[in-house]
Write a protein that holds these residues in place. Sequence first.
Motif, mmCIF file in Angstrom:
data_model
loop_
_atom_site.group_PDB
_atom_site.id
_atom_site.type_symbol
_atom_site.label_atom_id
_atom_site.label_comp_id
_atom_site.label_asym_id
_atom_site.label_seq_id
_atom_site.Cartn_x
_atom_site.Cartn_y
_atom_site.Cartn_z
ATOM 1 N N VAL A 119 41.772 44.654 46.993
ATOM 2 C CA VAL A 119 42.514 44.133 45.837
ATOM 3 C C VAL A 119 43.887 44.790 45.767
ATOM 4 C CG1 VAL A 119 42.564 43.986 43.323
ATOM 5 C CG2 VAL A 119 40.418 43.621 44.543
ATOM 6 N N SER A 120 43.923 46.105 45.939
ATOM 7 C CA SER A 120 45.190 46.828 45.907
ATOM 8 C C SER A 120 46.123 46.342 47.008
ATOM 9 C CB SER A 120 44.928 48.328 46.078
ATOM 10 O OG SER A 120 46.141 49.060 46.085
ATOM 11 N N LEU A 121 45.586 46.167 48.216
ATOM 12 C CA LEU A 121 46.395 45.673 49.332
ATOM 13 C C LEU A 121 46.910 44.266 49.054
ATOM 14 C CD1 LEU A 121 47.458 45.914 52.235
ATOM 15 C CD2 LEU A 121 45.225 45.094 53.026
ATOM 16 N N GLY A 122 46.032 43.399 48.541
ATOM 17 C CA GLY A 122 46.431 42.022 48.269
ATOM 18 C C GLY A 122 47.515 41.924 47.209
ATOM 19 N N VAL A 123 47.371 42.683 46.132
ATOM 20 C CA VAL A 123 48.380 42.642 45.059
ATOM 21 C C VAL A 123 49.709 43.179 45.569
ATOM 22 C CG1 VAL A 123 49.006 43.569 42.803
ATOM 23 C CG2 VAL A 123 46.677 42.782 43.217
ATOM 24 N N GLY A 124 49.661 44.280 46.323
ATOM 25 C CA GLY A 124 50.892 44.841 46.874
ATOM 26 C C GLY A 124 51.596 43.876 47.808
ATOM 27 N N PHE A 141 49.935 47.565 37.476
ATOM 28 C CA PHE A 141 49.373 47.034 36.239
ATOM 29 C C PHE A 141 48.478 45.823 36.516
ATOM 30 C CE2 PHE A 141 50.228 43.987 32.668
ATOM 31 C CZ PHE A 141 49.424 44.616 31.724
ATOM 32 N N GLY A 142 48.956 44.908 37.354
ATOM 33 C CA GLY A 142 48.163 43.732 37.695
ATOM 34 C C GLY A 142 46.896 44.076 38.447
ATOM 35 N N ALA A 143 46.996 45.034 39.376
ATOM 36 C CA ALA A 143 45.821 45.425 40.144
ATOM 37 C C ALA A 143 44.745 46.032 39.255
ATOM 38 C CB ALA A 143 46.230 46.422 41.235
ATOM 39 N N LEU A 204 39.039 53.256 32.340
ATOM 40 C CA LEU A 204 38.992 52.698 33.689
ATOM 41 C C LEU A 204 40.374 52.708 34.328
ATOM 42 C CD1 LEU A 204 36.582 49.645 33.259
ATOM 43 C CD2 LEU A 204 36.092 51.827 34.364
ATOM 44 N N SER A 205 41.414 52.447 33.534
ATOM 45 C CA SER A 205 42.772 52.477 34.064
ATOM 46 C C SER A 205 43.221 53.906 34.350
ATOM 47 C CB SER A 205 43.736 51.829 33.064
ATOM 48 O OG SER A 205 45.086 52.083 33.420
ATOM 49 N N TYR A 206 42.962 54.807 33.424
ATOM 50 C CA TYR A 206 43.440 56.186 33.548
ATOM 51 C C TYR A 206 42.854 56.880 34.777
ATOM 52 C CZ TYR A 206 44.466 60.988 32.102
ATOM 53 O OH TYR A 206 44.912 62.279 32.055
ATOM 54 N N ASP A 207 41.617 56.544 35.144
ATOM 55 C CA ASP A 207 40.950 57.192 36.266
ATOM 56 C C ASP A 207 41.002 56.383 37.559
ATOM 57 O OD1 ASP A 207 40.219 59.253 34.575
ATOM 58 O OD2 ASP A 207 38.334 58.301 34.012
ATOM 59 N N GLU A 208 41.600 55.201 37.538
ATOM 60 C CA GLU A 208 41.531 54.325 38.704
ATOM 61 C C GLU A 208 42.385 54.844 39.864
ATOM 62 O OE1 GLU A 208 40.547 51.542 41.330
ATOM 63 O OE2 GLU A 208 39.561 51.981 39.437
ATOM 64 N N PHE A 209 41.799 54.820 41.049
ATOM 65 C CA PHE A 209 42.492 55.300 42.249
ATOM 66 C C PHE A 209 42.693 54.192 43.280
ATOM 67 C CE2 PHE A 209 42.191 56.889 46.615
ATOM 68 C CZ PHE A 209 43.276 57.746 46.653
ATOM 69 N N ALA A 210 41.578 53.586 43.740
ATOM 70 C CA ALA A 210 41.638 52.669 44.882
ATOM 71 C C ALA A 210 42.516 51.459 44.604
ATOM 72 C CB ALA A 210 40.226 52.235 45.277
ATOM 73 N N ARG A 211 42.374 50.839 43.416
ATOM 74 C CA ARG A 211 43.133 49.618 43.129
ATOM 75 C C ARG A 211 44.601 49.908 42.852
ATOM 76 N NH1 ARG A 211 39.534 44.970 41.363
ATOM 77 N NH2 ARG A 211 37.450 45.717 41.825
ATOM 78 N N THR A 212 44.941 51.176 42.662
ATOM 79 C CA THR A 212 46.331 51.545 42.409
ATOM 80 C C THR A 212 47.013 52.065 43.667
ATOM 81 O OG1 THR A 212 45.470 52.300 40.269
ATOM 82 C CG2 THR A 212 47.776 52.714 40.699
ATOM 83 N N LEU A 213 46.219 52.444 44.667
ATOM 84 C CA LEU A 213 46.728 53.164 45.831
ATOM 85 C C LEU A 213 47.863 52.431 46.530
ATOM 86 C CD1 LEU A 213 46.487 55.550 47.768
ATOM 87 C CD2 LEU A 213 44.720 54.284 48.993
ATOM 88 N N ALA A 215 49.412 49.638 45.357
ATOM 89 C CA ALA A 215 50.158 48.781 44.432
ATOM 90 C C ALA A 215 51.026 49.574 43.462
ATOM 91 C CB ALA A 215 49.187 47.904 43.637
ATOM 92 N N ALA A 216 51.066 50.894 43.610
ATOM 93 C CA ALA A 216 51.810 51.726 42.662
ATOM 94 C C ALA A 216 53.257 51.960 43.077
ATOM 95 C CB ALA A 216 51.113 53.071 42.475
ATOM 96 N N GLY A 217 53.602 51.649 44.300
ATOM 97 C CA GLY A 217 54.974 51.859 44.736
ATOM 98 C C GLY A 217 55.272 53.320 45.004
ATOM 99 N N SER A 218 56.504 53.723 44.695
ATOM 100 C CA SER A 218 56.979 55.064 45.037
ATOM 101 C C SER A 218 56.537 56.141 44.055
ATOM 102 C CB SER A 218 58.514 55.063 45.121
ATOM 103 O OG SER A 218 58.973 54.114 46.069
ATOM 104 N N TYR A 219 56.080 55.744 42.885
ATOM 105 C CA TYR A 219 55.724 56.709 41.849
ATOM 106 C C TYR A 219 54.217 56.714 41.635
ATOM 107 C CZ TYR A 219 60.715 56.617 40.862
ATOM 108 O OH TYR A 219 62.083 56.695 40.975
ATOM 109 N N ASN A 220 53.625 57.891 41.757
ATOM 110 C CA ASN A 220 52.174 58.024 41.655
ATOM 111 C C ASN A 220 51.704 58.059 40.212
ATOM 112 O OD1 ASN A 220 51.754 58.110 44.402
ATOM 113 N ND2 ASN A 220 51.805 60.336 44.527
ATOM 114 N N THR A 221 50.514 57.525 40.001
ATOM 115 C CA THR A 221 49.794 57.800 38.762
ATOM 116 C C THR A 221 49.063 59.136 38.938
ATOM 117 O OG1 THR A 221 47.881 56.557 39.567
ATOM 118 C CG2 THR A 221 49.497 55.364 38.239
#
Length: 271
Positions: A119-124, A141-143, A204-213, A215-221
Motif C-alpha cells: 500500500v505504501s509503495l502504491g500510494v508513493g 496521510f492517504g496511505a 493507529l496513525s501515530y504508531d504506523e510504520f509500514a504504510r508510511t515508509l 509515502a512519507a517523503g523526505s521527512y520522517n514520522t
Amino acid sequence: MERRTRSFFPLAIFFGLFVLFLYGPIITIAILSFQGPQGGLTFPMNGWSTHWFADLFEQQAVGDIWGAFRRSLALGMMVMVVTVVVSVMSGLAFRKRFPGAGALFFLAVASLIIPSILVSLGVGLLFDQLGLRVHWASSGFGAQLTWTLPFGLLIMFAIFNRFDPAYEEAARDLGASPWQTVRHVVLPIIAPALIGVALFGFTLSYDEFARTLLAAGSYNTLPLEIYGMTTNVTTPVLYALGTLTTVFSLAIILSLLAVVWLMRRRAGRAG
C-alpha cells in the motif's frame, strides 16, 4: 464460596504468561531507559538515573526526534478527524440499501488484507506519477487512511445496526429537521462510539510504520525516525524515547476513556 475448578490454575498461569508476552518488551524498555549515565543498551544495568530522559531534550547528534514527534502528532490528528467524519457519514449512508452497497463495502475494507508495504509503495508511486509531491501530509496521510478508515467503518456499521430508529422518528414528530435530528439525537447517542473511532484513528496513525515508509517523503514520522535511529544510536536515549512515546499513547487512550466515562455518568444522571 464457590470452589475453583482444577482448570483454574493452569488457565491462570497461561493467561499470566500471555500478558507477560504482550507487555514484557515494553517493561524491558522502560527498565533499561533508567540506566545510569555510563549504562549501555543491555543488562546488567550500570546504576539507576533519569539521565537519558534529560538527554532527550538536548540537541541530538543523530535524528530529529521532536520534529518527527510534531509531524506524527499533526498527522495523527488529521487522520483522526477524517476517519471520524467519513466513518459517521458512511454509517449513515449504509443504513439504507443502495445499488452497489455490497461491492463498495468490500472494496472499502479490502485494504486490511493487502500487505502494508505494498500500500505504501502504491500510494508513493501514484503521487509520483501524477507529478505530486510525496510528503507525509499528503501521500503519507492517504496511505494511513487506508488503514484507519476500514476500522472506523466497521465500528460505525456495528453501532448503526443496533441503533433504534424510534429516537429519530420521535424527533421528527416533534418538528426537528434532518440536520437537527442528526445533531441533537443521533450524534449524542453514538458519542462513545465516535470517541472509540477517534481513538483507533489517532493511535493507529501515530504508531504506523509500514504504510508510511515509502509515502512519507523526505521527512520522517516518529516511528520512521525511531527505526532510523536504531542503526546509529548506541545509548539508552533510544529506550527513554520509547518509554515517553508509550506513556504519551497511554495518556491519549486514558483521556478518551475518561471522556467516555464522564459522558455515561452524565447520561445516567440525566436519565
